[in-house]
Design a protein around this motif. Structure first.
Motif, mmCIF file in Angstrom:
data_model
loop_
_atom_site.group_PDB
_atom_site.id
_atom_site.type_symbol
_atom_site.label_atom_id
_atom_site.label_comp_id
_atom_site.label_asym_id
_atom_site.label_seq_id
_atom_site.Cartn_x
_atom_site.Cartn_y
_atom_site.Cartn_z
ATOM 1 N N GLU A 19 0.837 -1.210 0.000
ATOM 2 C CA GLU A 19 0.000 0.000 0.000
ATOM 3 C C GLU A 19 0.870 1.258 0.000
ATOM 4 O O GLU A 19 0.839 2.057 0.944
ATOM 5 C CB GLU A 19 -0.949 0.009 1.197
ATOM 6 N N PRO A 20 1.666 1.471 -1.068
ATOM 7 C CA PRO A 20 2.607 2.610 -1.110
ATOM 8 C C PRO A 20 1.881 3.945 -1.248
ATOM 9 O O PRO A 20 0.718 4.012 -1.676
ATOM 10 C CB PRO A 20 3.436 2.308 -2.355
ATOM 11 N N SER A 21 2.591 5.028 -0.918
ATOM 12 C CA SER A 21 2.034 6.372 -1.059
ATOM 13 C C SER A 21 2.154 6.867 -2.498
ATOM 14 O O SER A 21 1.286 7.598 -2.985
ATOM 15 C CB SER A 21 2.757 7.355 -0.124
ATOM 16 N N VAL A 22 3.241 6.483 -3.189
ATOM 17 C CA VAL A 22 3.476 6.862 -4.583
ATOM 18 C C VAL A 22 4.132 5.675 -5.293
ATOM 19 O O VAL A 22 4.925 4.939 -4.695
ATOM 20 C CB VAL A 22 4.371 8.118 -4.697
ATOM 21 N N ILE A 23 3.829 5.500 -6.572
ATOM 22 C CA ILE A 23 4.447 4.442 -7.382
ATOM 23 C C ILE A 23 5.141 5.093 -8.571
ATOM 24 O O ILE A 23 4.518 5.850 -9.339
ATOM 25 C CB ILE A 23 3.391 3.429 -7.879
ATOM 26 N N LEU A 24 6.457 4.810 -8.723
ATOM 27 C CA LEU A 24 7.233 5.240 -9.898
ATOM 28 C C LEU A 24 7.286 4.046 -10.848
ATOM 29 O O LEU A 24 7.774 2.969 -10.483
ATOM 30 C CB LEU A 24 8.633 5.668 -9.500
ATOM 31 N N LEU A 25 6.834 4.226 -12.104
ATOM 32 C CA LEU A 25 6.599 3.085 -12.999
ATOM 33 C C LEU A 25 7.263 3.322 -14.355
ATOM 34 O O LEU A 25 6.944 4.291 -15.061
ATOM 35 C CB LEU A 25 5.087 2.878 -13.166
ATOM 36 N N ASP A 26 8.193 2.418 -14.712
ATOM 37 C CA ASP A 26 8.817 2.443 -16.026
ATOM 38 C C ASP A 26 7.825 1.903 -17.057
ATOM 39 O O ASP A 26 6.970 1.075 -16.727
ATOM 40 C CB ASP A 26 10.092 1.585 -16.008
ATOM 41 N N ILE A 27 7.931 2.363 -18.290
ATOM 42 C CA ILE A 27 6.987 1.908 -19.313
ATOM 43 C C ILE A 27 7.533 0.692 -20.058
ATOM 44 O O ILE A 27 6.836 -0.311 -20.236
ATOM 45 C CB ILE A 27 6.687 3.048 -20.304
ATOM 46 N N GLU A 28 8.778 0.749 -20.470
ATOM 47 C CA GLU A 28 9.354 -0.330 -21.277
ATOM 48 C C GLU A 28 9.999 -1.357 -20.353
ATOM 49 O O GLU A 28 11.110 -1.162 -19.852
ATOM 50 C CB GLU A 28 10.375 0.227 -22.268
ATOM 51 N N MET A 29 9.278 -2.472 -20.133
ATOM 52 C CA MET A 29 9.761 -3.560 -19.286
ATOM 53 C C MET A 29 9.376 -4.883 -19.931
ATOM 54 O O MET A 29 8.383 -4.960 -20.665
ATOM 55 C CB MET A 29 9.130 -3.473 -17.882
ATOM 56 N N PRO A 30 10.141 -5.937 -19.660
ATOM 57 C CA PRO A 30 9.747 -7.265 -20.177
ATOM 58 C C PRO A 30 8.487 -7.752 -19.466
ATOM 59 O O PRO A 30 8.222 -7.399 -18.325
ATOM 60 C CB PRO A 30 10.958 -8.144 -19.830
#
Length: 401
Positions: free
Chosen positions: A44-55
């Motif tokens: 239950e994180p406060s913020v999520i940093l998310l890459d777009i190009e992933m396998p």
């Protein structure tokens, strides 16, 4: 410390973000979309940093999965990508992203955006918690108002109860509206009366429990049962809510209120019944005394007439006979005086009896007056005007604000 989840398969980016954010936030890392969704489900994180190009799952697919998680529906998601086209930004917005940062990124800009999003996330959670708390408070207040309204309605209806059975029916109905299964005992001068909300008669063992616990303290708790005791009544709740629950506290508050009112009514009904019996017995006694006085009066009158006639005949007879006895005049006068004195004393005794009868008649009149006053008080007590009629009280529930 607030948590931040980084989902990126680039180890260099992970180390870079660790140095930039590690001192300020509790960081978690995932190298794939699948792993990131699993971590988010428990973190239950406060913020999520998310890459777009992933396998495997790319960033857009991962964001859609995250939005399916109930506790991540509103969690800020920041896309990290080396592409900055309008099409890609719109795609990120469509799947639920909150911001889009192009690699390579400026450290100060990233930190400022993360700080702002974390603050907004915390405030959002606080608002949700406050709303939940306010809703729970409102629900509790409405439940309390409902139960107090029912309690006030019962008290007003209890004024109109003509006997124990009607009072018991009202109290059992009140408990039924609160989903409480109860057994009830009224203690009267003629003995104890038992009532049950679940069946027509109270089982012997349940009656024994009510009787044995009645001499205990106001509340007697055992298992899921609670007995509330007053001098003239006792109520056994057989499905008491769990200790510590909101309803447990409300029941503990409202039951003494209604049972105390019922207890007072039982005492009044008991006194009225005792007064009625006493009045009937007194009326019967007065009627008997009245008949006896009438008989005594007739006897006095007959005796007085008999004595008066007898003494008059005696004086007349003596007056005639004494002349034939050759007695001197003074001797005749002496005998006649004695007879007349005796006659006067007998008449005085009879008159005294008549006066005694008058006293008894006065006492009888006083008793009849007391009985009439007693009967008047009893009738006024039974037919006392109430604040509203029974038909009015049986309608809509009372609302408290």
């Amino acid at each position: 410390m607030e948590s931040v989840l980084v989902i990126d398969d680039d180890r260099l980016i992970q180390r870079l973000l660790g140095r930039l954010l590690g001192e300020h936030y509790d960081l978690s890392f995932a190298s794939s979309g699948e792993e990131g969704v699993k971590i988010a489900a428990s973190l239950e994180p406060s913020v999520i940093l998310l890459d777009i190009e992933m396998p495997g799952l790319n960033g857009y697919q991962t964001c859609a999965r995250l939005r399916d998680l109930e506790h991540c529906m509103d969690t800020p998601v920041v896309f990290l990508s080396s592409h900055s086209s309008i099409k890609e930004r719109l795609h990120g917005y469509e799947v639920g992203g909150d911001d889009y940062i192009v690699k390579p990124f400026d450290a100060k800009e990233l930190f400022a955006k993360i700080s702002l999003l974390v603050t907004q996330s915390v405030q959002r959670r606080q608002l949700v918690d406050s709303a939940d708390s306010a809703q729970a408070t409102a629900v509790e207040a409405m439940a309390t108002s409902f139960e107090l309204g029912k309690a006030v309605r019962f008290v007003e209806l209890s004024y109109l109860a003509k006997d124990y059975d009607e009072l018991a029916l009202q109290l059992l109905r009140f408990c039924n509206e609160l989903d409480l299964h109860v057994a009830l005992m009224f203690i009267t001068r003629r003995g104890s009366l038992f009532y049950s909300s679940s069946q027509e008669t109270v089982p012997p063992l349940e009656a024994d429990v009510l009787t044995l616990l009645h001499s205990q303290q106001r509340f007697s708790d055992f298992g899921q049962r609670t007995q509330v005791n007053y001098k003239h009544s006792a109520l056994l709740v057989k499905n008491m809510p769990a200790v510590g629950s909101a309803k447990y506290g409300r029941v503990k508050d409202v039951i003494p209120f209604v049972l105390g009112a019922a207890d007072t009514k039982v005492r009044i009904l008991d006194a009225e019944r005792g007064l009625s019996v006493q009045r009937a017995e007194l009326s019967a006694s007065i009627a008997t005394v009245n008949m006896s006085l009438d008989t005594l009066n007739e006897s006095f009158s007959r005796n007085l007439n008999t004595v008066t006639s007898t003494m008059s005949d005696l004086v007349s007879t003596l007056s005639l006979e004494l002349r034939n006895m050759g007695m001197e005049q003074d001797q005749e006068d002496w005998v006649l005086d004695k007879v007349e004195n005796a006659s006067e004393k007998i008449a005085a005794c009879i008159e005294n009896n008549v006066n005694t009868k008058k006293v008894l008649v006065d006492v009888l009149d006083l008793l009849q007056k007391i009985t009439s006053e007693q009967d008047k008080i009893l009738q006024e007590s039974l037919n006392v005007e109430q604040p509203c009629s029974k038909s009015q009280l049986s309608g809509d529930d009372i609302e408290l604000f």
